[in-house]
Write a protein that holds these residues in place. Sequence first.
Motif, PDB file in Angstrom:
ATOM      1  N   ALA A 192      28.275-112.072 137.132  1.00 64.31           N
ATOM      2  CA  ALA A 192      29.583-111.914 137.771  1.00 64.31           C
ATOM      3  C   ALA A 192      30.672-111.669 136.729  1.00 64.31           C
ATOM      4  O   ALA A 192      30.666-112.263 135.650  1.00 64.31           O
ATOM      5  CB  ALA A 192      29.928-113.160 138.578  1.00 64.31           C
ATOM      6  N   LYS A 193      31.602-110.789 137.041  1.00 65.71           N
ATOM      7  CA  LYS A 193      32.785-110.604 136.219  1.00 65.71           C
ATOM      8  C   LYS A 193      33.712-111.772 136.533  1.00 65.71           C
ATOM      9  O   LYS A 193      34.313-111.834 137.607  1.00 65.71           O
ATOM     10  CB  LYS A 193      33.460-109.264 136.522  1.00 65.71           C
ATOM     11  CG  LYS A 193      32.532-108.063 136.332  1.00 65.71           C
ATOM     12  CD  LYS A 193      31.954-107.995 134.913  1.00 65.71           C
ATOM     13  CE  LYS A 193      31.049-106.784 134.741  1.00 65.71           C
ATOM     14  NZ  LYS A 193      30.430-106.752 133.395  1.00 65.71           N
ATOM     15  N   THR A 194      33.805-112.702 135.608  1.00 68.57           N
ATOM     16  CA  THR A 194      34.433-113.994 135.873  1.00 68.57           C
ATOM     17  C   THR A 194      35.794-114.108 135.201  1.00 68.57           C
ATOM     18  O   THR A 194      35.931-113.837 133.999  1.00 68.57           O
ATOM     19  CB  THR A 194      33.511-115.126 135.372  1.00 68.57           C
ATOM     20  OG1 THR A 194      32.223-114.975 135.975  1.00 68.57           O
ATOM     21  CG2 THR A 194      34.084-116.484 135.718  1.00 68.57           C
ATOM     22  N   VAL A 195      36.782-114.535 135.993  1.00 75.11           N
ATOM     23  CA  VAL A 195      38.128-114.775 135.487  1.00 75.11           C
ATOM     24  C   VAL A 195      38.422-116.266 135.624  1.00 75.11           C
ATOM     25  O   VAL A 195      38.512-116.781 136.746  1.00 75.11           O
ATOM     26  CB  VAL A 195      39.183-113.962 136.262  1.00 75.11           C
ATOM     27  CG1 VAL A 195      40.579-114.225 135.695  1.00 75.11           C
ATOM     28  CG2 VAL A 195      38.856-112.472 136.226  1.00 75.11           C
ATOM     29  N   ILE A 196      38.542-116.960 134.505  1.00 70.97           N
ATOM     30  CA  ILE A 196      38.895-118.376 134.540  1.00 70.97           C
ATOM     31  C   ILE A 196      40.423-118.473 134.486  1.00 70.97           C
ATOM     32  O   ILE A 196      41.038-118.137 133.474  1.00 70.97           O
ATOM     33  CB  ILE A 196      38.248-119.146 133.378  1.00 70.97           C
ATOM     34  CG1 ILE A 196      36.716-119.058 133.489  1.00 70.97           C
ATOM     35  CG2 ILE A 196      38.692-120.610 133.380  1.00 70.97           C
ATOM     36  CD1 ILE A 196      35.975-119.740 132.368  1.00 70.97           C
ATOM     37  N   VAL A 197      41.006-118.918 135.580  1.00 71.40           N
ATOM     38  CA  VAL A 197      42.464-118.956 135.723  1.00 71.40           C
ATOM     39  C   VAL A 197      43.007-120.249 135.125  1.00 71.40           C
ATOM     40  O   VAL A 197      42.535-121.341 135.477  1.00 71.40           O
ATOM     41  CB  VAL A 197      42.864-118.835 137.205  1.00 71.40           C
ATOM     42  CG1 VAL A 197      44.381-118.884 137.365  1.00 71.40           C
ATOM     43  CG2 VAL A 197      42.306-117.543 137.793  1.00 71.40           C
ATOM     44  N   ASP A 198      43.970-120.144 134.265  1.00 66.03           N
ATOM     45  CA  ASP A 198      44.568-121.315 133.628  1.00 66.03           C
ATOM     46  C   ASP A 198      45.549-121.974 134.599  1.00 66.03           C
ATOM     47  O   ASP A 198      46.748-122.066 134.347  1.00 66.03           O
ATOM     48  CB  ASP A 198      45.284-120.902 132.344  1.00 66.03           C
ATOM     49  CG  ASP A 198      45.733-122.109 131.520  1.00 66.03           C
ATOM     50  OD1 ASP A 198      45.209-123.218 131.760  1.00 66.03           O
ATOM     51  OD2 ASP A 198      46.610-121.941 130.654  1.00 66.03           O
ATOM     52  N   ASP A 199      45.000-122.413 135.734  1.00 64.83           N
ATOM     53  CA  ASP A 199      45.830-122.990 136.791  1.00 64.83           C
ATOM     54  C   ASP A 199      44.898-123.637 137.816  1.00 64.83           C
ATOM     55  O   ASP A 199      43.707-123.809 137.553  1.00 64.83           O
ATOM     56  CB  ASP A 199      46.695-121.896 137.435  1.00 64.83           C
ATOM     57  CG  ASP A 199      48.022-122.447 137.986  1.00 64.83           C
ATOM     58  OD1 ASP A 199      48.004-123.584 138.516  1.00 64.83           O
ATOM     59  OD2 ASP A 199      49.037-121.747 137.905  1.00 64.83           O
ATOM     60  N   THR A 200      45.436-123.958 138.982  1.00 62.65           N
ATOM     61  CA  THR A 200      44.673-124.623 140.036  1.00 62.65           C
ATOM     62  C   THR A 200      43.858-123.634 140.864  1.00 62.65           C
ATOM     63  O   THR A 200      44.035-122.411 140.774  1.00 62.65           O
ATOM     64  CB  THR A 200      45.625-125.362 140.988  1.00 62.65           C
ATOM     65  OG1 THR A 200      46.453-124.389 141.649  1.00 62.65           O
ATOM     66  CG2 THR A 200      46.485-126.357 140.240  1.00 62.65           C
ATOM     67  N   TYR A 201      42.988-124.187 141.721  1.00 65.14           N
ATOM     68  CA  TYR A 201      42.234-123.362 142.666  1.00 65.14           C
ATOM     69  C   TYR A 201      43.179-122.602 143.590  1.00 65.14           C
ATOM     70  O   TYR A 201      42.934-121.432 143.920  1.00 65.14           O
ATOM     71  CB  TYR A 201      41.292-124.226 143.510  1.00 65.14           C
ATOM     72  CG  TYR A 201      40.840-123.525 144.774  1.00 65.14           C
ATOM     73  CD1 TYR A 201      39.900-122.496 144.723  1.00 65.14           C
ATOM     74  CD2 TYR A 201      41.379-123.866 146.009  1.00 65.14           C
ATOM     75  CE1 TYR A 201      39.509-121.825 145.868  1.00 65.14           C
ATOM     76  CE2 TYR A 201      40.991-123.206 147.162  1.00 65.14           C
ATOM     77  CZ  TYR A 201      40.061-122.188 147.092  1.00 65.14           C
ATOM     78  OH  TYR A 201      39.678-121.526 148.238  1.00 65.14           O
ATOM     79  N   ASP A 202      44.267-123.245 143.993  1.00 60.10           N
ATOM     80  CA  ASP A 202      45.189-122.608 144.927  1.00 60.10           C
ATOM     81  C   ASP A 202      45.767-121.316 144.338  1.00 60.10           C
ATOM     82  O   ASP A 202      45.906-120.305 145.037  1.00 60.10           O
ATOM     83  CB  ASP A 202      46.307-123.584 145.307  1.00 60.10           C
ATOM     84  CG  ASP A 202      45.760-124.853 145.932  1.00 60.10           C
ATOM     85  OD1 ASP A 202      45.125-124.749 146.991  1.00 60.10           O
ATOM     86  OD2 ASP A 202      45.927-125.931 145.339  1.00 60.10           O
TER      87      ASP A 202
END
Length: 426
Positions: A192-202
């Motif tokens: 998967a092309k994965t983007v880890i967001v430096d924030d919450t799930y929302d």
Amino acid sequence: MFALYNPPIKQIKRWSRKMKVLTMKCMKCEKEYPEAADRYVCDDCGIDGILDIVYDYSSIKISREEIAASKNYSLWRYRKMLPVADTTDIPPLQVGWTPLYRARSVEKLLELDNVYIKDDGRNPTASLKDRASAVGIAKAREAGAKTICAASTGNAASSLAGFAASAGLKTVIFVPKRAPRAKVAQLLVYGAKTVIVDDTYDRAFELSVEITKKFGLYNRNCAYNPFLVEGKKTVAYEMWEQMGFDLPDRVYVSIGDGCITSGIYKGFYDLMQLGLTNRMPRIIGVQAAGCNPVEVALKTGEFVAQDGNTIADSIAVGIPRNRLKAMRALKNSNGDCISVTDDEIRSALLEMPRATGVFGEPAGVTAFAGFKKHALAKDIGTTEKVVVLITGNGLKDIESAISVCTMPAPVASDSATIEAHVKTLI
């Protein structure tokens, strides 16, 4: 592995006349739309206007005998009750028909007669989310999609990645920075092309919707794409069938976005409308005390967003996107929503597997912690039939499991030392 099938326009129209779906209705304003595989929310209400799949139940002819005779031991044994065309290619991974165990040790401990554990951690990517992904991939095929987008605390993401890989589709997936490493590893292994967001799930959810619109991707978010809940409802069908075509009196389930709760209700509702059952089990939602917006809304009538602070990362959802359907499920089933502390969740991480042999992740055992809380308070009748739904396997968050255990120190390997040490253990 099989190639992506792009159905021609004429065939999609022919399928639509065969489908059992009457309309897609907004949960907020009740505006109706014709069925479309890539229709997500209400044009007027936006992201808050998630749609409900409404069936023409008179068009579905199915019986207990037909179901019981099926040799397809997956959720597709209920294909006639799902909004997927007969000719649509479905992903090859076997999902559903997970075990329902009688928990006799728990019955004895809590002085109850009928307690069952439904272990959905036995699905291909180790969570209930595989039910949604199976239907989501099928609908993506009907829409002619080549790339699918989603946001997740981890389980839905790894589920989509695995099922998309099996179907030869691409994925772009957003996860919050707190997602467990084991779940992120699954995404990467599946490609998967994965983007880890430096924030919450929302925030990850919001970004996934933005990217879906910007690049014309197919969206798998269960709290955005209404077809995904239709996959999750099959867990209710299985409870009914595996209990000998009988119903539980109550079902305990953890709540994050509210999609699984919504699916359980939809499944039991379908069975009633089809004349296969005549009552609705009580659905008891369980949230973490550090993130319980659904519990608060059910008790106060007002929804307030929260931060999402809990060890149970899969249900650390401060803004439940499917709250309207979840609230409907709890109210219409005469159910309830309760919360348990992180300490109670940690205790359940050990208590449940030691009593049942079923290993659950923190969000999965949250349902067991809530069930135990009600049982100790004598809120469950002795003869009631209870199902505790475990939504994810413990290996999904191995660090949490390790945190509640005491790792043994190495012991010298000579026989005398080993024998002396074993004497202290038995």
